[in-house]
Write an enzyme that holds these catalytic residues in place. Structure first.
Site, PDB file in Angstrom:
ATOM      1  N   ALA A 162       0.885  -1.163   0.000  1.00 47.92           N
ATOM      2  CA  ALA A 162       0.000   0.000   0.000  1.00 47.92           C
ATOM      3  C   ALA A 162       0.925   1.216   0.000  1.00 47.92           C
ATOM      4  CB  ALA A 162      -0.872  -0.007   1.246  1.00 47.92           C
ATOM      5  N   GLU A 220      -0.585  -9.180   0.004  1.00 43.61           N
ATOM      6  CA  GLU A 220      -1.990  -9.387   0.394  1.00 43.61           C
ATOM      7  C   GLU A 220      -2.884  -9.531  -0.828  1.00 43.61           C
ATOM      8  OE1 GLU A 220      -1.732  -5.881   3.057  1.00 43.61           O
ATOM      9  OE2 GLU A 220      -2.705  -7.157   4.522  1.00 43.61           O
ATOM     10  N   GLU A 222       5.483  -4.719   6.969  1.00 39.95           N
ATOM     11  CA  GLU A 222       4.820  -3.619   7.668  1.00 39.95           C
ATOM     12  C   GLU A 222       5.362  -3.365   9.070  1.00 39.95           C
ATOM     13  OE1 GLU A 222       3.314  -5.964   5.958  1.00 39.95           O
ATOM     14  OE2 GLU A 222       1.571  -5.223   4.868  1.00 39.95           O
ATOM     15  N   GLY A 225       0.764  -4.825   1.083  1.00 39.62           N
ATOM     16  CA  GLY A 225      -0.494  -4.920   0.330  1.00 39.62           C
ATOM     17  C   GLY A 225      -0.324  -5.665  -0.984  1.00 39.62           C
TER      18      GLY A 225
HETATM   19  C1  LIG Z   1      -2.445  -2.321   4.405  1.00 44.63           C
HETATM   20  C2  LIG Z   1      -1.131  -2.482   3.691  1.00 44.63           C
HETATM   21  C3  LIG Z   1       0.016  -1.837   4.208  1.00 44.63           C
HETATM   22  C4  LIG Z   1       1.281  -1.848   3.429  1.00 44.63           C
HETATM   23  O1  LIG Z   1       1.427  -2.480   2.384  1.00 44.63           O
HETATM   24  S1  LIG Z   1       2.536  -0.888   4.098  1.00 44.63           S
HETATM   25  C5  LIG Z   1       3.847  -0.956   2.873  1.00 44.63           C
HETATM   26  C6  LIG Z   1       4.546  -2.279   2.829  1.00 44.63           C
HETATM   27  N1  LIG Z   1       5.609  -2.245   1.837  1.00 44.63           N
HETATM   28  C7  LIG Z   1       6.856  -1.870   2.164  1.00 44.63           C
HETATM   29  O2  LIG Z   1       7.167  -1.560   3.288  1.00 44.63           O
HETATM   30  C8  LIG Z   1       7.882  -1.845   1.046  1.00 44.63           C
HETATM   31  C9  LIG Z   1       8.374  -0.421   0.836  1.00 44.63           C
HETATM   32  N2  LIG Z   1       9.355  -0.348  -0.258  1.00 44.63           N
HETATM   33  C10 LIG Z   1      10.646  -0.768  -0.080  1.00 44.63           C
HETATM   34  O3  LIG Z   1      11.032  -1.302   0.944  1.00 44.63           O
HETATM   35  C11 LIG Z   1      11.590  -0.553  -1.237  1.00 44.63           C
HETATM   36  O4  LIG Z   1      10.975   0.381  -2.110  1.00 44.63           O
HETATM   37  C12 LIG Z   1      11.879  -1.838  -2.015  1.00 44.63           C
HETATM   38  C13 LIG Z   1      12.712  -2.793  -1.146  1.00 44.63           C
HETATM   39  C14 LIG Z   1      10.601  -2.488  -2.477  1.00 44.63           C
HETATM   40  C15 LIG Z   1      12.698  -1.462  -3.249  1.00 44.63           C
HETATM   41  O5  LIG Z   1      13.835  -0.685  -2.819  1.00 44.63           O
HETATM   42  P1  LIG Z   1      14.691   0.121  -3.896  1.00 44.63           P
HETATM   43  O6  LIG Z   1      15.073  -0.785  -4.995  1.00 44.63           O
HETATM   44  O7  LIG Z   1      15.751   0.850  -3.139  1.00 44.63           O
HETATM   45  O8  LIG Z   1      13.672   1.177  -4.532  1.00 44.63           O
HETATM   46  P2  LIG Z   1      13.108   2.511  -3.800  1.00 44.63           P
HETATM   47  O9  LIG Z   1      13.963   3.661  -4.197  1.00 44.63           O
HETATM   48  O10 LIG Z   1      12.896   2.269  -2.362  1.00 44.63           O
HETATM   49  O11 LIG Z   1      11.651   2.643  -4.484  1.00 44.63           O
HETATM   50  C16 LIG Z   1      11.501   3.225  -5.770  1.00 44.63           C
HETATM   51  C17 LIG Z   1      10.407   4.279  -5.607  1.00 44.63           C
HETATM   52  O12 LIG Z   1       9.184   3.605  -5.229  1.00 44.63           O
HETATM   53  C18 LIG Z   1       8.693   4.184  -4.024  1.00 44.63           C
HETATM   54  N3  LIG Z   1       8.005   3.167  -3.237  1.00 44.63           N
HETATM   55  C19 LIG Z   1       8.409   1.908  -3.034  1.00 44.63           C
HETATM   56  N4  LIG Z   1       7.540   1.273  -2.233  1.00 44.63           N
HETATM   57  C20 LIG Z   1       6.552   2.141  -1.933  1.00 44.63           C
HETATM   58  C21 LIG Z   1       5.350   2.093  -1.135  1.00 44.63           C
HETATM   59  N5  LIG Z   1       4.944   0.973  -0.549  1.00 44.63           N
HETATM   60  N6  LIG Z   1       4.599   3.212  -1.029  1.00 44.63           N
HETATM   61  C22 LIG Z   1       4.953   4.351  -1.657  1.00 44.63           C
HETATM   62  N7  LIG Z   1       6.065   4.465  -2.439  1.00 44.63           N
HETATM   63  C23 LIG Z   1       6.854   3.358  -2.559  1.00 44.63           C
HETATM   64  C24 LIG Z   1       9.931   4.726  -3.314  1.00 44.63           C
HETATM   65  O13 LIG Z   1       9.523   5.726  -2.410  1.00 44.63           O
HETATM   66  C25 LIG Z   1      10.721   5.274  -4.494  1.00 44.63           C
HETATM   67  O14 LIG Z   1      10.124   6.497  -4.881  1.00 44.63           O
HETATM   68  P3  LIG Z   1      11.098   7.773  -5.204  1.00 44.63           P
HETATM   69  O15 LIG Z   1      11.921   7.326  -6.386  1.00 44.63           O
HETATM   70  O16 LIG Z   1      10.136   8.880  -5.504  1.00 44.63           O
HETATM   71  O17 LIG Z   1      11.944   7.997  -3.967  1.00 44.63           O
END
Ligand SMILES: C/C=C/C(=O)SCCNC(=O)CCNC(=O)[C@H](O)C(C)(C)COP(=O)(O)OP(=O)(O)OC[C@H]1O[C@@H](n2cnc3c(N)ncnc32)[C@H](O)[C@@H]1OP(=O)(O)O
Length: 262
Positions: free
Chosen positions: A67, A116, A136, A113
């Site tokens: 998400a 999920e 999360e 998400g």
């Molecule tokens: C009810 C449900 C709740 C949830 O799902 S809470 C969220 C759970 N998911 C996460 O915690 C994963 C979050 N993302 C990461 O940990 C990393 O990403 C990755 C390991 C997947 C990939 O890392 P890397 O290869 O370094 O890429 P990057 O620079 O972090 O991501 C590229 C762009 O994508 C955006 N992004 C990634 N995941 C999310 C997200 N879940 N929500 C919003 N934005 C996201 C970043 O911010 C960035 O963006 P920019 O280039 O503008 O800095």
């Protein structure tokens, strides 16, 4: 004009591909993406020819990386947070309850998400490069779109608690060993493998295919007694249907059946 974050297209008779294409944010699910997922699901369910839908993420890095964290950070209060979770839960349950069969083509990160969503679909094929997890807890929260409930049913409560409480992602091969994904293929084979499965399913008797999906998907939530009762009713409806009569007659007459979806 609103961006198009979700696109579906007809690939072959009966088979559609639904692509989440918010690639700059690794296909993260914000309100707009959730709205468009629901609109696309409604549209697909209204198509008389639709049987199987392959769901995948745009790009090669992520299926869905969760998400949208920015959206979560901006949630103003408890009531709004509960509404956010319930909205995702309702949508994902609709995929599970749908008469269409959904195959997740996990082309990269399926986190939070994203995992999920994949778990609410009917089967999961992952590319070797995919990583799946519920990270999360590293954000100080837990899954909110059904992850704690579906993961426990798929891999058992012990392994589910480890994945949710450690937040550690698993490789595609480890996910297969856990029963979280059904097959692992090379990245460049992913869509071909999903299409192979989709073609097999889309060629089956339509009413029986719909019943197979709804009985097996429902079994995830029903008691055994409830599921057996529903299965007997579904079997009876099909046994006396035109297709049921045609399929059994064709076997006895040693010929190929001609199913008409009635
Ligand atoms: C009810 C449900 C709740 C949830 O799902 S809470 C969220 C759970 N998911 C996460 O915690 C994963 C979050 N993302 C990461 O940990 C990393 O990403 C990755 C390991 C997947 C990939 O890392 P890397 O290869 O370094 O890429 P990057 O620079 O972090 O991501 C590229 C762009 O994508 C955006 N992004 C990634 N995941 C999310 C997200 N879940 N929500 C919003 N934005 C996201 C970043 O911010 C960035 O963006 P920019 O280039 O503008 O800095």
């Amino acid at each position: 004009m609103a961006e198009t974050w979700v696109r579906s297209e007809l690939w072959e008779p009966g088979i559609y591909v639904l692509r989440i294409q918010r690639e700059h944010a690794l296909n993260a699910l914000n309100e707009q993406v959730l709205d468009q997922l629901e609109e696309t699901l409604n549209a697909l369910e209204s198509k008389a020819d639709a049987r199987v839908v392959i769901v995948t993420g745009a790009g090669s890095k992520a299926f869905v990386a969760g998400a949208d964290i920015g959206a979560i950070h901006g949630i103003p209060n408890h009531a709004a947070a509960e509404q956010f979770a319930e909205r995702g839960q309702r949508l994902f349950q609709r995929f599970q309850d749908s008469p269409l069969i959904f195959i997740a083509a996990i082309n990269g990160y399926a986190l939070g998400g994203g995992m999920e969503l994949a778990m609410a679909l009917d089967m999961r094929i992952a590319s070797k490069t995919a990583r799946l997890g519920q990270p999360e807890i590293n954000l100080g929260i837990i899954p909110g779109f059904g992850g704690t409930q579906r993961l426990s049913r798929l891999v058992g409560p012990g392994r589910a608690l480890w994945m949710v409480a450690s937040g550690e992602p698993v490789t595609a091969n480890d996910a297969q060993a856990l029963g979280l994904v059904d097959a692992v293929v090379e990245a460049d084979e992913l869509m071909a493998e999903c299409m192979r499965r989709a073609r097999t399913l889309a060629a089956k008797a339509p009413l029986a295919l719909k019943a197979a999906k709804q009985m097996v998907a429902g079994s995830r939530d029903w008691t055994l007694a409830e599921g057996l009762a529903r299965e007997a009713t579904a079997f009876a409806q099909l046994a006396v249907s035109d297709d049921g009569r045609e399929g059994t007659a064709a076997f006895l007459e040693k010929r190929q059946p001609q199913f008409r979806g009635q």
